[in-house]
Design a protein around this motif. Structure first.
Motif, PDB file in Angstrom:
ATOM      1  N   ARG A 467       0.826  -1.203   0.000  1.00  0.00           N
ATOM      2  CA  ARG A 467       0.000   0.000   0.000  1.00  0.00           C
ATOM      3  C   ARG A 467       0.866   1.262   0.000  1.00  0.00           C
ATOM      4  O   ARG A 467       0.535   2.259  -0.638  1.00  0.00           O
ATOM      5  N   LEU A 468       1.976   1.209   0.718  1.00  0.00           N
ATOM      6  CA  LEU A 468       2.884   2.356   0.750  1.00  0.00           C
ATOM      7  C   LEU A 468       3.514   2.592  -0.619  1.00  0.00           C
ATOM      8  O   LEU A 468       3.622   3.738  -1.076  1.00  0.00           O
ATOM      9  N   CYS A 469       3.902   1.531  -1.289  1.00  0.00           N
ATOM     10  CA  CYS A 469       4.612   1.675  -2.571  1.00  0.00           C
ATOM     11  C   CYS A 469       3.683   2.058  -3.716  1.00  0.00           C
ATOM     12  O   CYS A 469       4.171   2.388  -4.810  1.00  0.00           O
ATOM     13  N   ARG A 470       2.385   2.010  -3.509  1.00  0.00           N
ATOM     14  CA  ARG A 470       1.469   2.389  -4.586  1.00  0.00           C
ATOM     15  C   ARG A 470       1.510   3.875  -4.909  1.00  0.00           C
ATOM     16  O   ARG A 470       1.006   4.289  -5.955  1.00  0.00           O
ATOM     17  N   VAL A 471       2.090   4.675  -4.031  1.00  0.00           N
ATOM     18  CA  VAL A 471       2.199   6.098  -4.343  1.00  0.00           C
ATOM     19  C   VAL A 471       3.287   6.359  -5.373  1.00  0.00           C
ATOM     20  O   VAL A 471       3.335   7.443  -5.972  1.00  0.00           O
ATOM     21  N   LEU A 472       4.158   5.374  -5.598  1.00  0.00           N
ATOM     22  CA  LEU A 472       5.260   5.550  -6.543  1.00  0.00           C
ATOM     23  C   LEU A 472       4.794   5.334  -7.973  1.00  0.00           C
ATOM     24  O   LEU A 472       3.997   4.431  -8.253  1.00  0.00           O
ATOM     25  N   ASN A 473       5.302   6.150  -8.865  1.00  0.00           N
ATOM     26  CA  ASN A 473       5.127   5.949 -10.301  1.00  0.00           C
ATOM     27  C   ASN A 473       6.499   5.624 -10.871  1.00  0.00           C
ATOM     28  O   ASN A 473       7.361   6.501 -10.998  1.00  0.00           O
ATOM     29  N   CYS A 474       6.721   4.340 -11.190  1.00  0.00           N
ATOM     30  CA  CYS A 474       8.042   3.905 -11.630  1.00  0.00           C
ATOM     31  C   CYS A 474       8.469   4.565 -12.930  1.00  0.00           C
ATOM     32  O   CYS A 474       9.666   4.623 -13.242  1.00  0.00           O
ATOM     33  N   LEU A 500      12.348  -2.510 -13.224  1.00  0.00           N
ATOM     34  CA  LEU A 500      13.185  -3.107 -14.278  1.00  0.00           C
ATOM     35  C   LEU A 500      12.552  -2.953 -15.649  1.00  0.00           C
ATOM     36  O   LEU A 500      13.234  -2.674 -16.642  1.00  0.00           O
ATOM     37  N   PHE A 501      11.265  -3.136 -15.719  1.00  0.00           N
ATOM     38  CA  PHE A 501      10.602  -3.026 -17.020  1.00  0.00           C
ATOM     39  C   PHE A 501      10.705  -1.603 -17.569  1.00  0.00           C
ATOM     40  O   PHE A 501      11.077  -1.388 -18.724  1.00  0.00           O
ATOM     41  N   PHE A 502      10.404  -0.618 -16.752  1.00  0.00           N
ATOM     42  CA  PHE A 502      10.446   0.761 -17.239  1.00  0.00           C
ATOM     43  C   PHE A 502      11.877   1.224 -17.507  1.00  0.00           C
ATOM     44  O   PHE A 502      12.104   2.053 -18.379  1.00  0.00           O
ATOM     45  N   GLU A 503      12.836   0.683 -16.759  1.00  0.00           N
ATOM     46  CA  GLU A 503      14.224   0.992 -17.058  1.00  0.00           C
ATOM     47  C   GLU A 503      14.633   0.411 -18.411  1.00  0.00           C
ATOM     48  O   GLU A 503      15.353   1.032 -19.188  1.00  0.00           O
ATOM     49  N   HIS A 504      14.147  -0.791 -18.696  1.00  0.00           N
ATOM     50  CA  HIS A 504      14.408  -1.404 -20.005  1.00  0.00           C
ATOM     51  C   HIS A 504      13.773  -0.575 -21.120  1.00  0.00           C
ATOM     52  O   HIS A 504      14.394  -0.314 -22.157  1.00  0.00           O
ATOM     53  N   ALA A 505      12.557  -0.111 -20.906  1.00  0.00           N
ATOM     54  CA  ALA A 505      11.888   0.704 -21.921  1.00  0.00           C
ATOM     55  C   ALA A 505      12.622   2.011 -22.153  1.00  0.00           C
ATOM     56  O   ALA A 505      12.775   2.461 -23.292  1.00  0.00           O
ATOM     57  N   ARG A 506      13.146   2.617 -21.088  1.00  0.00           N
ATOM     58  CA  ARG A 506      13.880   3.863 -21.253  1.00  0.00           C
ATOM     59  C   ARG A 506      15.198   3.640 -21.988  1.00  0.00           C
ATOM     60  O   ARG A 506      15.583   4.427 -22.853  1.00  0.00           O
TER      61      ARG A 506
END
Length: 635
Positions: A467-474, A500-506
């Protein structure tokens, strides 16, 4: 300082004894008047001709004759003022200045020394000197005003106080007439002198000054700041004095209560005088007043006004300003996060009202919490419209720069308060989600908040961590933050997979290759990534979900070998497998298969996170087809 002399005869008063005063003449005295502890032996003729009160008292049967003593109890100004009035009746010289005019005027009024008794009487002469001279000079006018605090009811009745207040306000609005000395501080030239007045006098002067409209509101704000600095000390220190016995402690408690009450009144008066202009007072000063309001238990209206004013210029605040000490008896938190949450709610309303009035000034994304569907967007449109209309006179466009400053400010504030072990996660989330999405171009600060809170609360459950980590937008994490998050053992595995996925996309976008999208992912990964806010809280479901994440993160299918023997064999093969990956990239498919069968869950996942980042697109592009092929072979 100006003064006036009345009468021309020499002083013939003397003291025949310690508690008596008389006047030296050849005529025997026939009037005895007791004022305080002093008995005056005087004559009826000069006094009764100018004093209506003495005429009335002597006309009563049994008063003033045959040696009877007339007692003037509670005489204004005491024996000194009465003696000056008596000397005026005898024609003896008296000196009138700003220091003794008020007690003399009150004594003259009490004795009835008006024009009705005699032309050119004392009261008329004092009024003329006050209006023509004293109230036209800054120092004299302030001295007269200061002296009105003695015998305030009679001064109010005679109009002395209101005349002095109006005169001081006119001198402030017309500084050329006051001829003030030049000030070397940021405060106006008159602020230091006015700061020495009591709170009631100060409040009346400031109201009169504001009503003239001739003084800039920034100047009024500086005067308020100077007055608050003069009269609002640290109350907490006053309440922590050591005492020897219970009686002294009780007396000290009464003293502290009186001081607290006086300071509370002062604070509420200052809040009521705050100028309307946004830049009239600084946000730091407003937050200092809010801290004092918490300590002094000020009224709810004063706190609400301070919260509204702080939200009006929140982008000017600093982290230290927002760290308001908690004084609640029911909470062990170090800081009052509820006050900050109320400020952010007001800021969201300000942002919404300003955006409604100035659509072009709003965020281009138009995704602030008040306007879209996040945690803080649940307020009804009617409530937002009402509050926005209530603040329509003060609503101003909120620039993107101001929004970004507020976002950084709130993140820095949360980093500090997240170290408090008594801070509930719900309160932290409420503050984090109260900021409009457009105020956070990146989420590195928010990631630091999450990481700091997880370190300070190691006992958190899995569901609370999620629940805490849901505030993050990776998607909004920088490369450095992604690198740290990929190796952060405190984060849930779901968050690490997203990073990892969004880092790969970037990386793919930077290298010019095809960018992976959600539609390119396998259905099982896509389902996990899309279920950010969904999912069962059941422990069995969480355990199965975590196993799937571990398998997907390691590039293997969920059906691989997870036996104890396989986990033990993994430790001795990690270094060899890493070297083999570097030496033989053409055999990636076989490497991943072996790694998936032999590595333990945690070691496999951390080794995957520690893969070289030189070409992440190539590595991940081989992991996803592998998962598809293994699934197809088994079916």
């Amino acid at each position: 300082m100006k003064f006036m002399k009345l009468g021309g005869r020499p002083d013939t008063f003397f003291s025949p004894s310690e508690s008596a005063r008389s006047v030296y003449t050849e005529v025997t005295t026939d009037l005895q008047i007791l004022v305080g502890n002093c008995l005056y032996h005087l004559h009826k003729f000069p006094l009764l001709s100018k004093c209506l009160l003495l005429q009335a008292l002597c006309a009563e049967p049994g008063s003033g004759g045959d040696g009877e003593v007339i007692e003037l109890a509670g005489f204004p100004g005491g024996a000194e003022a009465f003696e000056a009035c008596a000397k005026f009746c005898y024609g003896i010289t008296i000196t009138v200045s700003a220091r003794n005019l008020v007690p003399l005027r009150c004594a003259a009024a009490h004795l009835g020394m008006s024009e009705a008794a005699d032309r050119g009487n004392l009261a008329a002469k004092l009024d003329s000197f006050l209006a023509s001279c004293l109230l036209r000079r800054w120092k004299d006018a302030l001295a007269v005003l200061q002296s009105t605090r003695h015998g305030a009811p009679l001064c109010e009745e005679l109009g002395l106080t209101s005349r002095c207040v109006d005169a001081v306000a006119v001198l402030i609005a017309s500084p050329a007439n006051a001829m003030p000395a030049k000030s070397t501080s940021a405060s106006p030239w008159w602020a230091h002198d006015v700061a020495e007045l009591g709170v009631d006098m100060f409040w009346r002067i400031m109201v009169a000054v504001k009503s003239t409209g001739a003084v800039h509101e920034k100047t009024v704000g500086d005067a308020l700041k100077a007055y608050a600095r003069r009269w609002l000390p640290n109350v907490a220190k006053d309440a922590e004095q050591p005492f020897d016995d219970a009686g002294a402690i009780a007396a000290a408690d009464d003293s502290v209560k009186q001081v607290t009450t006086r300071h509370r009144l002062l604070l509420e008066k200052i809040v009521s005088l705050l100028p309307v202009d946004k830049d009239a007072v600084s946000c730091a000063f407003l937050l200092k007043l809010l801290k004092a309001a918490n300590i002094l238990s000020a009224s709810a209206a004063s706190k609400a006004e301070l919260v509204r004013r702080v939200a009006w210029q929140l982008e000017e605040a600093s982290v230290g300003d927002l760290l308001i000490p908690s004084v609640s008896c029911v909470s062990d938190m170090l800081y009052d996060v509820d006050a900050v949450a109320a400020i952010l709610d007001e800021f969201a309303l300000r942002h919404a009202a300003a955006t409604a009035q100035h659509p072009a000034a709003g965020s281009p994304d138009d995704d602030s919490p008040v306007r879209s569907g996040g945690h803080r967007r649940s307020r009804s449109d009617e409530s937002v419209g009402f509050d926005g209309a209530r603040r329509s006179s003060s609503a101003a466009p909120v620039s993107q720069y101001a929004l970004a400053r507020v976002g950084r400010l709130v993140d820095a504030f949360l980093i500090e308060v997240s170290k408090d072990p008594n801070l509930p996660v719900d309160k932290l989330l409420a503050i984090a989600e109260a900021v409009p999405d457009s105020a956070r171009p990146e989420h590195d600060g928010l990631y630091k908040v999450v990481d700091s809170y997880l370190k300070a609360h190691p006992e958190m459950s899995k569901s609370a961590r999620k629940r805490l980590c849901r505030v993050l937008n990776c998607r909004k994490l920088s490369e450095k933050a992604c690198s740290h998050a990929a190796q952060n053992e405190l984060l849930p595995l779901r968050v690490v997979v997203q990073v990892l996925f969004f880092e790969h996309a970037r990386a793919a976008a930077l290298s010019g290759g095809p960018v992976a999208s959600d539609s390119d992912l396998p259905s099982n990964i896509k389902a996990l990534l899309s279920s950010k806010s969904a999912g069962s809280e059941d422990d069995d479901a969480d355990r199965v979900d975590e196993q799937r994440l571990r398998a997907l993160a390691s590039g293997a299918s969920p059906g691989d070998d997870w036996s104890v023997e396989g986990l033990r064999r993994a430790a001795s093969k990690i270094a060899t497998l890493r070297m083999k990956m570097e030496e033989d990239e053409d055999d990636d498919e076989e490497f991943v298969r072996k790694a998936g069968l032999s590595r333990s869950a945690s070691l496999r996942f951390r080794a995957f996170c520690a893969l070289p980042t030189a070409n992440p697109k190539r590595m991940l592009s081989k992991l996803w087809p592998l998962a598809r092929s293994i699934t197809a072979d088994r079916h």
